[in-house]
Design a protein around this motif. Structure first.
Motif, PDB file in Angstrom:
ATOM      1  N   ALA A 193      35.166  37.924  43.831  1.00  0.00           N
ATOM      2  CA  ALA A 193      36.355  38.267  44.612  1.00  0.00           C
ATOM      3  C   ALA A 193      36.097  38.195  46.110  1.00  0.00           C
ATOM      4  O   ALA A 193      36.948  37.723  46.877  1.00  0.00           O
ATOM      5  N   ALA A 194      34.937  38.654  46.558  1.00  0.00           N
ATOM      6  CA  ALA A 194      34.653  38.660  47.992  1.00  0.00           C
ATOM      7  C   ALA A 194      34.655  37.245  48.559  1.00  0.00           C
ATOM      8  O   ALA A 194      35.185  37.000  49.652  1.00  0.00           O
ATOM      9  N   VAL A 211      40.114  38.591  38.189  1.00  0.00           N
ATOM     10  CA  VAL A 211      40.716  38.620  39.521  1.00  0.00           C
ATOM     11  C   VAL A 211      41.505  37.335  39.742  1.00  0.00           C
ATOM     12  O   VAL A 211      41.173  36.275  39.200  1.00  0.00           O
ATOM     13  N   THR A 212      42.558  37.431  40.534  1.00  0.00           N
ATOM     14  CA  THR A 212      43.375  36.273  40.876  1.00  0.00           C
ATOM     15  C   THR A 212      43.747  36.333  42.349  1.00  0.00           C
ATOM     16  O   THR A 212      44.198  37.373  42.845  1.00  0.00           O
ATOM     17  N   ASP A 219      47.644  29.401  41.769  1.00  0.00           N
ATOM     18  CA  ASP A 219      46.738  30.546  41.679  1.00  0.00           C
ATOM     19  C   ASP A 219      45.317  30.075  41.426  1.00  0.00           C
ATOM     20  O   ASP A 219      45.100  29.077  40.734  1.00  0.00           O
ATOM     21  N   LEU A 220      44.350  30.821  41.953  1.00  0.00           N
ATOM     22  CA  LEU A 220      42.951  30.636  41.632  1.00  0.00           C
ATOM     23  C   LEU A 220      42.454  31.919  40.991  1.00  0.00           C
ATOM     24  O   LEU A 220      42.432  32.972  41.633  1.00  0.00           O
ATOM     25  N   SER A 221      42.105  31.857  39.717  1.00  0.00           N
ATOM     26  CA  SER A 221      41.696  33.033  38.960  1.00  0.00           C
ATOM     27  C   SER A 221      40.239  32.925  38.543  1.00  0.00           C
ATOM     28  O   SER A 221      39.725  31.831  38.310  1.00  0.00           O
ATOM     29  N   VAL A 222      39.585  34.074  38.434  1.00  0.00           N
ATOM     30  CA  VAL A 222      38.262  34.181  37.822  1.00  0.00           C
ATOM     31  C   VAL A 222      38.401  35.193  36.698  1.00  0.00           C
ATOM     32  O   VAL A 222      38.623  36.383  36.954  1.00  0.00           O
ATOM     33  N   TRP A 223      38.312  34.722  35.463  1.00  0.00           N
ATOM     34  CA  TRP A 223      38.527  35.559  34.294  1.00  0.00           C
ATOM     35  C   TRP A 223      37.247  35.663  33.475  1.00  0.00           C
ATOM     36  O   TRP A 223      36.392  34.775  33.509  1.00  0.00           O
ATOM     37  N   THR A 224      37.168  36.723  32.700  1.00  0.00           N
ATOM     38  CA  THR A 224      36.043  36.899  31.789  1.00  0.00           C
ATOM     39  C   THR A 224      36.159  35.905  30.634  1.00  0.00           C
ATOM     40  O   THR A 224      37.256  35.409  30.333  1.00  0.00           O
ATOM     41  N   PRO A 225      35.040  35.614  29.957  1.00  0.00           N
ATOM     42  CA  PRO A 225      35.107  34.730  28.779  1.00  0.00           C
ATOM     43  C   PRO A 225      36.061  35.239  27.710  1.00  0.00           C
ATOM     44  O   PRO A 225      36.800  34.448  27.112  1.00  0.00           O
ATOM     45  N   ASP A 226      36.070  36.555  27.472  1.00  0.00           N
ATOM     46  CA  ASP A 226      36.963  37.105  26.451  1.00  0.00           C
ATOM     47  C   ASP A 226      38.424  36.909  26.841  1.00  0.00           C
ATOM     48  O   ASP A 226      39.270  36.595  25.991  1.00  0.00           O
TER      49      ASP A 226
END
Length: 314
Positions: A193-194, A211-212, A219-226
């Motif tokens: 996120a930072a 996080v998005t 949008d640019l998202s970083v999601w968990t594998p699950d």
């Protein structure tokens, strides 16, 4: 910290493939209009899929030019593509957002401590449909974040946009209008996120998936594998979380029925999940492709703070 959309916009996605022609033929089977093959003096060749203000760069190593080697403060675009293909194979390796001044962005990235590269300029000659010559040119400012060291993020300034964008190339049989979201899959989204906040100049929203950071276009998202698996189906290669990967591209389309018609007619593996169609990475050259009936009205205007409900949904 309030959740604020970035004023930057998604500009283009870099998708290396060992076989560019096979990759281009696949995107045509998906219902996209794919441009002609372009040859670059820095050792790569590409074909483009264009939308209004955003494009996909289907790319591979060329046959005649050896890419220049990386050097201190020099990011070799061609070497990056070659190294990615050698170590990872097909997939998505880079994401670009737009820039009004790539030289100034490169200085700022260096001052911020998230990059140490000089801006990279390139141009190429081309022809308009009537045969008259023209040139397209770009300046790039690169960043390779330590929290996602295998991936590259950069800013892209177009110097002759009137020579590049062509509405005729933006009409696709599958009714796609653009890229709604890019999903990076990583086991600790909060650690990314930072970088996103600093690179894009907004404040990411935290939700159950990860996080998005919303931009003025996409949008640019970083999601968990699950979370990625729950949304798009299991993918043991991309959704394992051991290393950050560009896992999913979500396209906005006017009609899911148009997407379905193209995929069925061309025998493309896919599945329907409510108002979404998903093509698995094994069929899609190393990245999951999703299609959703979404419009730009679903994104907040630049600078508007998202509500708590919007942030959670991100």
């Amino acid at each position: 910290m309030p959740v604020i959309a970035s004023k930057r916009r998604l500009d283009h996605l870099v998708l290396p493939a060992r076989d560019l022609e096979a990759q281009a033929a696949f995107y045509q089977r998906l219902g996209f209009r794919v441009g002609a093959r372009n040859v670059h003096p820095w050792g790569t060749e590409n074909r483009l899929v264009q939308f209004d203000g955003c494009f996909l760069e289907l790319i591979t190593l060329g046959q005649t030019v050896v890419p220049p080697a990386p050097a201190p403060r020099f990011f070799s675009f061609g070497a990056h593509v070659g190294n990615w293909l050698a170590s990872e194979g097909d997939g998505m390796s880079m994401l670009a957002c737009d820039s009004p001044d790539a030289k100034a962005d490169a200085i700022w990235l260096n001052q911020a401590g998230i990059a140490e590269f000089e801006p990279f300029w390139f141009g190429r000659k081309g022809q308009r449909p009537d045969g008259t010559p023209m040139e397209v040119a770009f300046s790039l400012a690169f960043a390779t974040p330590s929290v996602m060291p295998d991936l590259c993020f950069f800013f892209c300034q177009q110097h002759n946009p009137e020579n590049f964008w062509n509405p005729a190339f933006q009409e696709h049989e599958n009714s796609a209008t653009g890229v709604n979201r890019v999903v990076v899959v990583r086991d600790r989204p909060d650690e990314a996120a930072a970088f996103l906040n600093q690179w894009l100049g907004g404040f990411a929203g935290y939700g159950a998936r990860g996080v998005t950071l919303r931009t003025a276009r996409g949008d640019l998202s970083v999601w968990t594998p699950d979370a990625a698996a729950a949304e798009f189906g299991a993918d043991p290669v991309l959704f394992n979380g051991s290393r950050a990967r560009f896992g999913v591209i979500v396209f906005a389309v006017l009609r899911l029925s148009s997407v379905a018609q193209c995929l069925l007619a061309n025998n493309v593996p896919h599945r329907r999940e409510g108002q979404r169609i998903v093509v698995p990475s094994g069929a899609a050259f190393g990245v999951v492709l999703a299609f959703e009936e979404t419009t730009d009205e679903d994104l907040p205007p630049p600078g508007r703070k998202m509500s708590a409900t919007e942030a959670e949904a991100a």
